[in-house]
Design an enzyme around this catalytic site. Structure first.
Site, PDB file in Angstrom:
ATOM      1  N   GLY A 181       0.773  -1.193   0.020  1.00 32.32           N
ATOM      2  CA  GLY A 181      -0.022   0.004   0.108  1.00 32.32           C
ATOM      3  C   GLY A 181       0.836   1.173   0.057  1.00 32.32           C
ATOM      4  CG  ASN A 182      -0.070   4.405  -1.631  1.00 27.85           C
ATOM      5  OD1 ASN A 182      -0.799   5.445  -0.924  1.00 27.85           O
ATOM      6  ND2 ASN A 182      -0.421   4.195  -2.762  1.00 27.85           N
TER       7      ASN A 182
END
Ligand code: CTP
Length: 398
Positions: free
Chosen positions: A205-206
Site C-alpha cells: 500500500g502507500n
C-alpha cells in the site's frame, strides 16, 4: 445559516435529549427554529425544554384549546425539516403516508428538503422493514443521516446511535451553503491509496489518506456538482449529500469502477495514489516465513488515468495529480501529455507542509501550454477551492 428556518421534528427515542443540543447549536448559528414533537417524544424530554431553547412554542397536537395548529403553513414555512431522532415507528409511518400526529402531517405537507436521522436499537435498525422504509423515504427524495456505531441505550453495541448534533449541524450547513455554480455537472474523483494483496493478511500500500480527493469532492458538491468518489481504503468520515462513494481495495477494482462511471461524467479528477505494481500471484493462505529470503514478483497495474485518457470525449475534462521529487515541472508536463490531462496538479515532497497524511498542501498547476501557476501553502480545503476555481474557468472555456 443566519435567518434560515429549521423545523426540528423530534420522535420517541431516548436520543431525544441530543436534539436539545441540536436546537441550541442551530440557534447559535443564527437559525430560526421551531420544534414539533411526536406524543411519544414527550415521554423522553419535556416540551418546555425545547420551547425554552428554540424560543418558540413546541407543537405536539393538531389542536390546542380551541385553536388548530396549521401543519400546512408550518411545512411551507421551513427551509429544512430535520427529523432527529427518527424512531423506527416514525420512519415506518412517514414511509407509508400515515398521518396520525402533527409531526407526520407537517412532513407530508412539506415542500422543503427533509432529513431523517434514525436512532434506535441495533436489531430494529437492521430489521428488513426499517431498511426498506429508509430506502423508501430516500426514494421519495428525503435525505438520511445514517445512525452511527456505538453503545446504545439497551447496553448493546452496534449501529443505531443518533448522529452527533455537531455532525447534523455540519450536514445542514452543507445543504444550505450549496451554490448552483456546478449544478448539472457530474464528476468522477479517484482518491486514497490502493492495497494490492500479497496473501489474505498482507498487502502493498502507500501513505495516501484520501484527504485531498475528499476535499475536492466536498468543494464540488458544495457548488451543486454531483460527485462519484471512487476511493481506496481510508479512515475518512464521508457524509455529503452530493457525493456517492464507491469503496475499492485494489487498482484493478478502482479501474473497473472508473471504467463504468467514466462515460457518465463531465470531469474526471485523478487524485488517487494508485499502486503501479501488484504481486503477480496472491497466495491463497498466509505465507509462512520458512526461508531467509523472500522474493515477490510484481506485475504492472493498469494506469487508470492513461486508459481513460484514451477514451476521453471532447466535452470531458481530465485533471491529473503528480508527486515528483526531481525535475518536477518537466516530469509533470510529460505526464500531462502522456495521460491526456487538461491540466495537472503538482505536489512536491520537497515543500515542507506538502504531501501525504498532512492537512496542508502546496501545489502548482501545469497547463497543456506548459504554463505553470504556483500557489501558496494552504489547508487541503483551501487548495481544493483553488483547484476547483481553476477547473471552473476551464469548464467555461470548453
Ligand atoms: N494514476 C492512475 N493509475 C495508475 C497510476 C497513476 O490513475 N495506475 C494517476 C494518478 O491518480 C495521477 C497520475 O496518474 O493523477 C499520475 O500519477 P503518478 O503516480 O505520479 O504517475 P505514474 O504514471 O505512476 O508515474 P511515476 O513513474 O512517477 O510513478
Amino acid at each position: 445559516m443566519t435567518g434560515k428556518k429549521i423545523i426540528v421534528a423530534v420522535s420517541g427515542s431516548i436520543a431525544a435529549y441530543k436534539s436539545l443540543l441540536l436546537v441550541r447549536l442551530l440557534k447559535k448559528s443564527g437559525c430560526e427554529v421551531k420544534v414539533i414533537m411526536s406524543p411519544a417524544a414527550c415521554h423522553f424530554v419535556a416540551p418546555l425544554s425545547f420551547a425554552t431553547l428554540s424560543e418558540n412554542e413546541v407543537l405536539v397536537d393538531f389542536f390546542k384549546d380551541d385553536t388548530w395548529n396549521n401543519h400546512v403553513a408550518l411545512g411551507l414555512w421551513a427551509d429544512i425539516i430535520i427529523v432527529a431522532p427518527a424512531s423506527a415507528n416514525t420512519i415506518a409511518k412517514a414511509a407509508n403516508g400515515i398521518c396520525d400526529n402533527m409531526l407526520l402531517a407537517t412532513y407530508l405537507s412539506a415542500k422543503c428538503p427533509v432529513v431523517f436521522c434514525p436512532a434506535m436499537d441495533l436489531d430494529m435498525y437492521k430489521h428488513p422493514s426499517t431498511v426498506q422504509n429508509l430506502n423508501k423515504l430516500q426514494s421519495f427524495g428525503n435525505q438520511i443521516i445514517y445512525a452511527k456505531y456505538g453503545e446504545l441505550a439497551s447496553g448493546l453495541i452496534g449501529e443505531g446511535r443518533l448522529a452527533e448534533p455537531e455532525e447534523i449541524l455540519n450536514y445542514l450547513q452543507q445543504m444550505l451553503e450549496t451554490s448552483h455554480e456546478l449544478a448539472g455537472k457530474k464528476f468522477l474523483i479517484t482518491a486514497g491509496p490502493t492495497y494490492e494483496a500479497i496473501d489474505p493478511v498482507r498487502f502493498i500500500g502507500n501513505h495516501s489518506s484520501g484527504k485531498m480527493g475528499l476535499a475536492l469532492a466536498e468543494t464540488i458538491a458544495n457548488k451543486g456538482g454531483l460527485v462519484e468518489l471512487v476511493i481506496g481504503p481510508n479512515q475518512l468520515d464521508i457524509n455529503h449529500i452530493g457525493i456517492s462513494v464507491t469503496n475499492c481495495m485494489s487498482a484493478e477494482e478502482m479501474y473497473t469502477a472508473c471504467q463504468q462511471l467514466h462515460p457518465m461524467v463531465d470531469v474526471c479528477i485523478f487524485a488517487a495514489a494508485v499502486a503501479d505494481y501488484r504481486p503477480s500471484e496472491v497466495a491463497p493462505q498466509k505465507i509462512k516465513k520458512n526461508d531467509s529470503e523472500f522474493h515477490l514478483t510484481l506485475v504492472k497495474n493498469r494506469d487508470i488515468a492513461y486508459e481513460l485518457g484514451i477514451q476521453k470525449r471532447p466535452h470531458q475534462i481530465h485533471v491529473g495529480f503528480a508527486l515528483e521529487t526531481e525535475n518536477e515541472e518537466i516530469n509533470g508536463l510529460k505526464k500531462l501529455e502522456k495521460k491526456n490531462f487538461d491540466f495537472l496538479v503538482l505536489n512536491s515532497l520537497n515543500d515542507p507542509g506538502a504531501g501525504f497524511k498532512l492537512d496542508t498542501n502546496k501545489i502548482k498547476i501545469i497547463e497543456t501550454s506548459g504554463k505553470v501557476n504556483s500557489f501558496d501553502l494552504k489547508s487541503k480545503t483551501e487548495v481544493a477551492k483553488d483547484i476547483v476555481e481553476f477547473l471552473i474557468s476551464h469548464l467555461i472555456e470548453k
